[in-house]
Design an enzyme around this catalytic site. Structure first.
Site, PDB file in Angstrom:
ATOM      1  N   HIS A 132     -72.834  29.570-120.537  1.00 33.73           N
ATOM      2  CA  HIS A 132     -72.891  28.118-120.328  1.00 33.73           C
ATOM      3  C   HIS A 132     -74.219  27.537-120.729  1.00 33.73           C
ATOM      4  O   HIS A 132     -75.267  28.093-120.457  1.00 33.73           O
ATOM      5  CB  HIS A 132     -72.587  27.777-118.874  1.00 33.73           C
ATOM      6  CG  HIS A 132     -71.297  28.374-118.458  1.00 33.73           C
ATOM      7  ND1 HIS A 132     -70.100  27.827-118.808  1.00 33.73           N
ATOM      8  CD2 HIS A 132     -71.011  29.517-117.805  1.00 33.73           C
ATOM      9  CE1 HIS A 132     -69.125  28.602-118.370  1.00 33.73           C
ATOM     10  NE2 HIS A 132     -69.650  29.642-117.762  1.00 33.73           N
ATOM     11  N   ASP A 188     -65.107  36.496-120.125  1.00 32.39           N
ATOM     12  CA  ASP A 188     -65.441  36.615-118.705  1.00 32.39           C
ATOM     13  C   ASP A 188     -64.543  35.811-117.772  1.00 32.39           C
ATOM     14  O   ASP A 188     -64.085  36.304-116.757  1.00 32.39           O
ATOM     15  CB  ASP A 188     -66.912  36.268-118.466  1.00 32.39           C
ATOM     16  CG  ASP A 188     -67.364  35.047-119.253  1.00 32.39           C
ATOM     17  OD1 ASP A 188     -66.498  34.289-119.720  1.00 32.39           O
ATOM     18  OD2 ASP A 188     -68.577  34.863-119.404  1.00 32.39           O
ATOM     19  N   TYR A 202     -67.080  21.552-127.199  1.00 32.48           N
ATOM     20  CA  TYR A 202     -68.249  22.355-127.562  1.00 32.48           C
ATOM     21  C   TYR A 202     -67.907  23.637-128.305  1.00 32.48           C
ATOM     22  O   TYR A 202     -68.712  24.176-129.051  1.00 32.48           O
ATOM     23  CB  TYR A 202     -69.166  22.604-126.365  1.00 32.48           C
ATOM     24  CG  TYR A 202     -68.691  23.530-125.248  1.00 32.48           C
ATOM     25  CD1 TYR A 202     -68.318  24.845-125.486  1.00 32.48           C
ATOM     26  CD2 TYR A 202     -68.697  23.088-123.927  1.00 32.48           C
ATOM     27  CE1 TYR A 202     -67.935  25.690-124.447  1.00 32.48           C
ATOM     28  CE2 TYR A 202     -68.312  23.924-122.881  1.00 32.48           C
ATOM     29  CZ  TYR A 202     -67.937  25.227-123.156  1.00 32.48           C
ATOM     30  OH  TYR A 202     -67.564  26.055-122.128  1.00 32.48           O
TER      31      TYR A 202
HETATM   32  P1  MGD Z   1     -63.600  32.194-108.627  1.00 27.77           P
HETATM   33  O1  MGD Z   1     -64.708  31.555-107.865  1.00 27.77           O
HETATM   34  O2  MGD Z   1     -63.922  33.402-109.406  1.00 27.77           O
HETATM   35  O3  MGD Z   1     -63.015  31.006-109.531  1.00 27.77           O
HETATM   36  O4  MGD Z   1     -62.841  29.778-111.606  1.00 27.77           O
HETATM   37  P2  MGD Z   1     -61.998  30.816-110.736  1.00 27.77           P
HETATM   38  O5  MGD Z   1     -61.843  32.071-111.492  1.00 27.77           O
HETATM   39  O6  MGD Z   1     -60.787  30.139-110.264  1.00 27.77           O
HETATM   40  O7  MGD Z   1     -62.424  32.571-107.659  1.00 27.77           O
HETATM   41  C1  MGD Z   1     -61.665  31.631-106.926  1.00 27.77           C
HETATM   42  C2  MGD Z   1     -61.270  32.181-105.601  1.00 27.77           C
HETATM   43  O8  MGD Z   1     -60.656  33.457-105.755  1.00 27.77           O
HETATM   44  C3  MGD Z   1     -62.433  32.384-104.642  1.00 27.77           C
HETATM   45  O9  MGD Z   1     -62.247  31.573-103.507  1.00 27.77           O
HETATM   46  C4  MGD Z   1     -62.392  33.865-104.291  1.00 27.77           C
HETATM   47  O10 MGD Z   1     -62.677  34.125-102.925  1.00 27.77           O
HETATM   48  C5  MGD Z   1     -60.970  34.243-104.630  1.00 27.77           C
HETATM   49  N1  MGD Z   1     -60.802  35.661-104.945  1.00 27.77           N
HETATM   50  C6  MGD Z   1     -61.677  36.497-105.528  1.00 27.77           C
HETATM   51  N2  MGD Z   1     -61.157  37.743-105.655  1.00 27.77           N
HETATM   52  C7  MGD Z   1     -59.915  37.681-105.150  1.00 27.77           C
HETATM   53  C8  MGD Z   1     -58.865  38.638-105.006  1.00 27.77           C
HETATM   54  O11 MGD Z   1     -58.984  39.807-105.382  1.00 27.77           O
HETATM   55  N3  MGD Z   1     -57.699  38.184-104.455  1.00 27.77           N
HETATM   56  C9  MGD Z   1     -57.536  36.908-104.046  1.00 27.77           C
HETATM   57  N4  MGD Z   1     -56.347  36.560-103.550  1.00 27.77           N
HETATM   58  N5  MGD Z   1     -58.514  35.996-104.141  1.00 27.77           N
HETATM   59  C10 MGD Z   1     -59.684  36.378-104.697  1.00 27.77           C
HETATM   60  C11 MGD Z   1     -63.861  30.246-112.370  1.00 27.77           C
HETATM   61  C12 MGD Z   1     -64.487  29.112-113.177  1.00 27.77           C
HETATM   62  O12 MGD Z   1     -65.206  28.283-112.289  1.00 27.77           O
HETATM   63  C13 MGD Z   1     -65.327  29.642-114.257  1.00 27.77           C
HETATM   64  S1  MGD Z   1     -64.770  30.933-115.208  1.00 27.77           S
HETATM   65  C14 MGD Z   1     -66.553  29.125-114.478  1.00 27.77           C
HETATM   66  S2  MGD Z   1     -67.501  29.780-115.721  1.00 27.77           S
HETATM   67  C15 MGD Z   1     -67.085  27.985-113.701  1.00 27.77           C
HETATM   68  N6  MGD Z   1     -68.101  28.457-112.772  1.00 27.77           N
HETATM   69  C16 MGD Z   1     -68.461  27.655-111.726  1.00 27.77           C
HETATM   70  C17 MGD Z   1     -69.659  27.868-110.976  1.00 27.77           C
HETATM   71  O13 MGD Z   1     -70.428  28.788-111.252  1.00 27.77           O
HETATM   72  N7  MGD Z   1     -69.939  27.019-109.928  1.00 27.77           N
HETATM   73  C18 MGD Z   1     -69.100  25.985-109.613  1.00 27.77           C
HETATM   74  N8  MGD Z   1     -69.421  25.188-108.567  1.00 27.77           N
HETATM   75  N9  MGD Z   1     -67.967  25.753-110.297  1.00 27.77           N
HETATM   76  C19 MGD Z   1     -67.630  26.578-111.322  1.00 27.77           C
HETATM   77  N10 MGD Z   1     -66.454  26.354-111.974  1.00 27.77           N
HETATM   78  C20 MGD Z   1     -65.962  27.291-112.963  1.00 27.77           C
HETATM   79  P1  MGD Z   2     -75.111  31.427-117.065  1.00 29.18           P
HETATM   80  O1  MGD Z   2     -75.655  30.990-115.763  1.00 29.18           O
HETATM   81  O2  MGD Z   2     -74.075  30.587-117.706  1.00 29.18           O
HETATM   82  O3  MGD Z   2     -74.599  32.885-116.841  1.00 29.18           O
HETATM   83  O4  MGD Z   2     -72.715  34.450-116.730  1.00 29.18           O
HETATM   84  P2  MGD Z   2     -73.897  34.047-117.708  1.00 29.18           P
HETATM   85  O5  MGD Z   2     -73.375  33.562-118.973  1.00 29.18           O
HETATM   86  O6  MGD Z   2     -74.789  35.221-117.774  1.00 29.18           O
HETATM   87  O7  MGD Z   2     -76.336  31.627-118.060  1.00 29.18           O
HETATM   88  C1  MGD Z   2     -76.891  30.539-118.713  1.00 29.18           C
HETATM   89  C2  MGD Z   2     -78.284  30.857-119.196  1.00 29.18           C
HETATM   90  O8  MGD Z   2     -78.600  30.021-120.314  1.00 29.18           O
HETATM   91  C3  MGD Z   2     -79.301  30.560-118.123  1.00 29.18           C
HETATM   92  O9  MGD Z   2     -80.355  31.482-118.176  1.00 29.18           O
HETATM   93  C4  MGD Z   2     -79.784  29.164-118.509  1.00 29.18           C
HETATM   94  O10 MGD Z   2     -81.062  28.866-118.063  1.00 29.18           O
HETATM   95  C5  MGD Z   2     -79.721  29.235-120.019  1.00 29.18           C
HETATM   96  N1  MGD Z   2     -79.541  27.913-120.635  1.00 29.18           N
HETATM   97  C6  MGD Z   2     -78.664  26.961-120.264  1.00 29.18           C
HETATM   98  N2  MGD Z   2     -78.785  25.876-121.020  1.00 29.18           N
HETATM   99  C7  MGD Z   2     -79.756  26.138-121.910  1.00 29.18           C
HETATM  100  C8  MGD Z   2     -80.357  25.379-122.970  1.00 29.18           C
HETATM  101  O11 MGD Z   2     -80.028  24.222-123.231  1.00 29.18           O
HETATM  102  N3  MGD Z   2     -81.332  26.014-123.689  1.00 29.18           N
HETATM  103  C9  MGD Z   2     -81.752  27.276-123.418  1.00 29.18           C
HETATM  104  N4  MGD Z   2     -82.697  27.819-124.179  1.00 29.18           N
HETATM  105  N5  MGD Z   2     -81.226  27.994-122.417  1.00 29.18           N
HETATM  106  C10 MGD Z   2     -80.248  27.431-121.678  1.00 29.18           C
HETATM  107  C11 MGD Z   2     -71.599  33.666-116.501  1.00 29.18           C
HETATM  108  C12 MGD Z   2     -70.421  34.603-116.266  1.00 29.18           C
HETATM  109  O12 MGD Z   2     -70.623  35.319-115.031  1.00 29.18           O
HETATM  110  C13 MGD Z   2     -69.073  33.953-116.207  1.00 29.18           C
HETATM  111  S1  MGD Z   2     -68.731  32.564-117.158  1.00 29.18           S
HETATM  112  C14 MGD Z   2     -68.073  34.500-115.473  1.00 29.18           C
HETATM  113  S2  MGD Z   2     -66.528  33.787-115.496  1.00 29.18           S
HETATM  114  C15 MGD Z   2     -68.246  35.741-114.682  1.00 29.18           C
HETATM  115  N6  MGD Z   2     -67.841  35.549-113.297  1.00 29.18           N
HETATM  116  C16 MGD Z   2     -68.195  36.468-112.360  1.00 29.18           C
HETATM  117  C17 MGD Z   2     -67.469  36.636-111.143  1.00 29.18           C
HETATM  118  O13 MGD Z   2     -66.452  35.968-110.890  1.00 29.18           O
HETATM  119  N7  MGD Z   2     -67.921  37.563-110.225  1.00 29.18           N
HETATM  120  C18 MGD Z   2     -69.024  38.325-110.497  1.00 29.18           C
HETATM  121  N8  MGD Z   2     -69.421  39.204-109.590  1.00 29.18           N
HETATM  122  N9  MGD Z   2     -69.706  38.192-111.650  1.00 29.18           N
HETATM  123  C19 MGD Z   2     -69.335  37.286-112.566  1.00 29.18           C
HETATM  124  N10 MGD Z   2     -70.052  37.142-113.714  1.00 29.18           N
HETATM  125  C20 MGD Z   2     -69.650  36.320-114.845  1.00 29.18           C
HETATM  126 MO   4MO Z   3     -66.525  31.683-116.667  1.00 28.74          MO
END
Ligand code: MGD
Ligand code: MGD
Ligand code: 4MO
Length: 865
Positions: free
Chosen positions: A137, A167, A397
């Protein structure tokens, strides 16, 4: 009061009006937008005797509200820096990375060192030895975005891209695509026009691993909150299946089911068993719309493995009483039910777990059994599918921006042809990161540095076909050099990727001779770099973008928002300190390398924004001058195409008529333009694609031919549970967007459900049931140490009943990594739960992350490191 100027900007948590004191060059305030009478009318839906219309304003999240704090924080990188014990012409002291301090250097010196290394590596090692890796992101804006400016830079200079795993999609991508196709959505279901269908016809919602009040679909802030409130007012029943009593559940009530982590597939099978034995599924639909259903039925009934998947059997596995499972199955079958599998229509933390592929496939199986696509029956999460006009063209994007890289973005679908005339302006494609070039896997980056040879299957973000994900990769690729330079963009991975300590260890070795970090803040992995180049936020530069529109594998994702908001992202203030926009940094490097003109075409970021304006449909409705003045445009709904709910065409055996990247426009996998992308054109309970690949009964153990219950390898059937008896779920953080906005001494630290201040340090929160806490002498607010063989991390304990005994909850994505001793080998105080999650991939042939749950032990911290 001073006169303030109102500017417009966009964030991952919603659009904002920014009030700027231009004399002081300072941002004073940010607010959501109130739409005015000149803006287009909002949509209207008639349902159940009422008219529903959204409020004339936009919403935003906590982290957007707090942006000012992260722009002006003392954690900003103010000028270029060099690690004190790094000498490019002498001793590099690679193994001291993460411990050495930094000295301020000039931009000239920094650029000389970076370009000197680029020249040296190209001459000594040839192509491919320079690797660039942004994160998932980016701060908002189609020009500055990583698919845009960064790819243009990467391809101009000649760098290898570290491929991202899908991811967000994992289980849907590696699992569900083999059941229903939709590779162009990486396995997620289409959601077009489903809100209208839902509010008119749906009687019950099952939120399964879905918490839209936290995740907001993605990027759409609280736009969908009102929709769920309307559903609630209409008496639509709500059920939540989540180990954690999540925030959506908290807001709307409804029945909460909390399965033991890693056992959702057993629960799903118990429901299917009930429907099969009580005859409460759509038999006619299943007969005409599925393939292999009888074979799967035999499995569910226990005829193939001797274990009938009864509700009693399921209860034993998932810790939910059998009669409750039966009641759920019966209510579900009795009502027109929408299944919110994940937060977006697809996704959901469960899809990122060791059982992710089976869970996603079982979600498809259940909703198919009830007649997927019939009125009120669908896979729908309430976050998308509002009636906006998606035919009005503006790129997202992932459409490749100023790069036009068709190998590594969705540029080739539409946008590249509109953006570049090929004479005055040209796209910049890759010479390395092509189908058959050189590849690295983001989650295997440490191994690619530390091991001699690494193998994996599937690049991840590949949507062309189901088979594309079976392709095998090796690092280093034949004939290419090993990595000599890592050009890192941001630094979140210790907080976001499994077994995060691996990344710290990767940096501290001579096998990685040069590391540049182009970053805005001093956080995470940034202090491991040799040279740090200070970038600025989008509030300090020009850009253009549409709210919530990522496009690409999330086509039409703008339909999460109640209004389509296309925005000129106005430069509000000058870059803080000596920081520069990412674009200007790239341009400066390219100029020193004699490719400045090729990279920039002599344009500023504002010039590119204007070029993108003219490549969209905007000029047909508003002049550049007017758009420049007003700062945004709301797309009217008057020209919206007639309603075409997702999967209705499939249920009714018609050609696909929904919007987005649909098979009809890429019909290579279809017969007569009908059906799904699967070989049979139907929902495949037995996957032909997996059968052809041929590993399902040998070593692709976690991905059998049909969706089954395979106990989690990080779950209660393993031996590790004896040493590490607590299962932790680690979903996406509520108050930050991944690592964005966390830490950095911003106000977000003070949100009491985000971090807790103890003895001068803001600790990340770990939620633990009172029974488990008491057994360990842990009280609310204690500093605790969670650990397993992968590492140890300190947290602030939050004792709660929102999680059952034996299970814990800890959001992922801490931006802070604060090792108490040797980096990569000591306890982290920052709060990176991903230090404890597995690095193991979903299966041998499915290179997805399975970080969503892990086993740990917890104790009150004794002051050790
Ligand atoms: P998660 O938070 O991974 O979100 O969106 P989602 O994949 O829908 O999971 C949603 C719920 O699933 C959580 O309440 C968790 O407790 C539950 N859960 C986890 N594991 C299990 C399981 O094994 N079984 C069941 N039944 N439930 C489970 C992800 C989406 O969200 C993505 S991909 C991104 S990149 C964004 N990230 C993001 C963020 O970092 N912060 C906020 N505020 N919003 C976001 N929105 C996006
Ligand atoms: P981000 O926070 O999106 O996380 O994981 P990452 O992609 O590793 O990283 C963004 C980075 O880019 C930050 O360091 C930020 O400062 C930098 N950045 C942002 N904007 C700019 C910019 O304009 N310029 C520059 N130079 N830098 C910038 C996300 C990943 O995490 C996702 S999307 C998912 S869905 C996964 N979800 C997940 C989960 O559900 N459970 C667990 N345990 N782990 C997970 N990891 C995954
Ligand atoms: Mo994601």
């Amino acid at each position: 009061f001073k006169k303030l100027t109102r500017k417009t900007q966009m964030t991952t948590g919603g659009p904002v009006f920014v009030y700027v004191d231009e004399e002081q060059d300072k941002i004073v305030r940010m607010t959501p937008m109130d739409l005015d009478e000149n803006d287009a009318d909002s949509w209207k839906i008639e349902a159940r005797g009422r008219t529903f219309q959204p409020p004339r304003k936009t919403t935003y999240t906590a982290f957007t509200a707090g942006f000012k704090g992260t722009i002006y924080t003392d954690r900003r990188i103010m000028y270029p820096m060099k690690r004190v014990d790094f000498d490019p012409n002498g001793e590099r002291n690679e193994e001291k990375r993460g411990e050495s301090g930094y000295e301020r250097i000039s931009w000239d010196e920094a650029l000389d060192i970076v370009t000197g290394e680029i020249r040296r590596i190209k001459r000594e090692f040839g192509p491919g030895a320079m690797v660039i890796e942004p994160s998932s992101h980016h701060l908002w804006g189609n020009i500055g975005y990583r698919h845009s400016a960064l790819f243009r830079f990467m391809n101009t200079v000649g760098m290898t891209y570290a491929d991202h795993n899908p991811d967000s999609w994992e289980g849907f991508h590696w699992g569900a695509t083999h059941m229903w196709g939709f590779t162009a959505r990486l396995g997620n279901p289409e959601q077009t026009d489903l809100f209208e269908d839902c509010i008119q016809n749906c009687e019950m919602m099952v939120f399964w691993s879905s918490d839209p009040e936290t995740n907001n679909g993605i990027y759409s802030a609280y736009e969908s909150t009102i929709r769920r409130r309307w559903l609630k007012e209409l008496g639509v029943k709500m059920v939540f299946i989540d180990p954690y009593y999540n925030n959506t559940n908290l807001l709307y009530g409804g029945k909460w089911f909390s399965p033991q982590l890693g056992t959702d597939s057993a629960l799903a099978l118990g429901i299917a068993y009930t429907w099969l034995t009580e005859g409460t599924y759509d038999k006619e639909y299943v007969k005409t719309h599925t393939f292999g259903f009888d074979e799967w039925t035999e499995y569910v009934l226990g005829k193939t493995d001797g274990i009938p998947k009864t509700t009693e059997w399921a209860a034993e596995e998932c810790n939910i009483p059998a009669h409750e499972i039966r009641a759920l199955a019966r209510e579900w079958a009795k009502n027109k039910t929408m299944l919110a599998a994940g937060g977006l229509g697809g996704w959901g933390g469960a899809c990122r777990s060791p059982i992710g592929m089976d869970w996603a496939r079982l979600m498809v199986a259940l909703i198919t059994m009830q007649g997927l696509g019939k009125p009120g029956i669908n896979m729908y999460s309430t976050t998308q599918g509002v009636p906006v006009d998606s035919d009005f063209y503006f790129p997202g994007y992932a459409d490749g921006g100023i790069a036009g890289d068709c190998d590594n973005s969705a540029a080739g679908a539409t946008f590249v042809y509109r953006m570049f005339d090929g004479v005055k302006s040209r796209p910049m494609t890759s010479n390395l990161s092509t189908g058959s070039g050189v590849h690295l896997h983001r989650m295997r980056l440490p191994e690619c540095v530390l091991d001699d040879e690494v193998e994996w299957y599937g690049r991840g973000f590949v949507g062309a076909s189901q088979e594309q994900q079976f392709h095998k990769y090796t690092y280093p690729a034949a004939g290419y050099s090993r990595i000599q330079m890592l050009y890192k963009y941001g630094g979140p991975h210790i907080g976001t990727m499994g077994e995060g300590n691996r990344y710290a260890r990767m940096y501290r070795t001579k096998r990685l001779p040069f590391v540049v970090s182009q970053s805005i803040w001093m956080e995470g992995e940034v202090p491991f770099a040799d040279i740090i180049l200070p970038a600025c936020t989008n509030f300090e530069r020009w850009d253009i973008g549409e709210w919530c529109s990522n496009s690409g594998y999330n086509p039409d994702s703008h339909n999460q928002c109640n209004h389509r908001v296309i925005m000129l992202q106005q430069k509000c203030i000058n870059p803080v300190g000596e920081s520069k926009s990412d674009y200007e940094i790239f341009r400066a490097i390219c100029e020193k390398l004699n490719v400045g003109q090729v990279f920039s075409e002599g344009k500023t970021d504002l010039d590119w924004a204007k070029q993108m304006f003219y490549a969209s449909d905007l000029p047909t409705v508003i002049s550049w001058e007017e758009f420049f003045e007003k700062g945004y445009y709301i797309v009217p709904v008057t020209n919206k195409a007639p309603s075409a709910p997702a999967f209705r065409w499939f249920a009714e055996d018609r050609e696909q008529d929904v919007r987005g990247w649909i098979s009809r426009f890429r019909p290579g996998d279809l017969v007569d333009q009908k059906g799904l992308q699967t070989q049979s054109g139907k929902v495949e309970f037995v996957s032909n694609s997996l059968k052809r690949f041929g590993h399902y009964d040998t070593d692709d153990k976690e991905r059998p031919l049909m969706p089954m219950y395979i106990p989690s390898w990080e779950g209660h059937h393993t031996d590790r549970i004896k040493t590490y008896p607590l299962a932790v779920v680690s979903p996406h953080p509520r108050f930050t967007f991944h690592t964005h906005s966390d830490g950095k001494n911003s106000y977000v630290n003070d949100i009491k459900d985000h971090r807790v201040l103890i003895d001068g340090f803001y600790y990340w929160i770990f939620r633990i049931n009172s029974v488990d806490a008491e057994a360990r002498g842990i009280k609310d607010g204690d500093i605790i140490k969670a650990y397993n063989e992968r590492g140890s991390v300190l947290f602030a304990a939050k004792v709660t009943e929102r999680i059952p005994a034996g299970t814990c909850h800890c959001y992922e994505s801490s931006a802070e990594y604060v090792p108490l001793g040797e980096p990569g080998n000591s306890t982290d105080r920052g709060g990176c739960i991903n230090i404890l999650t597995p690095a193991r991939l979903m299966s041998k042939y499915a290179s997805g992350m399975a970080t969503e749950h892990c086993l740990v032990e917890v104790e009150k911290w004794k002051g050790d490191n």
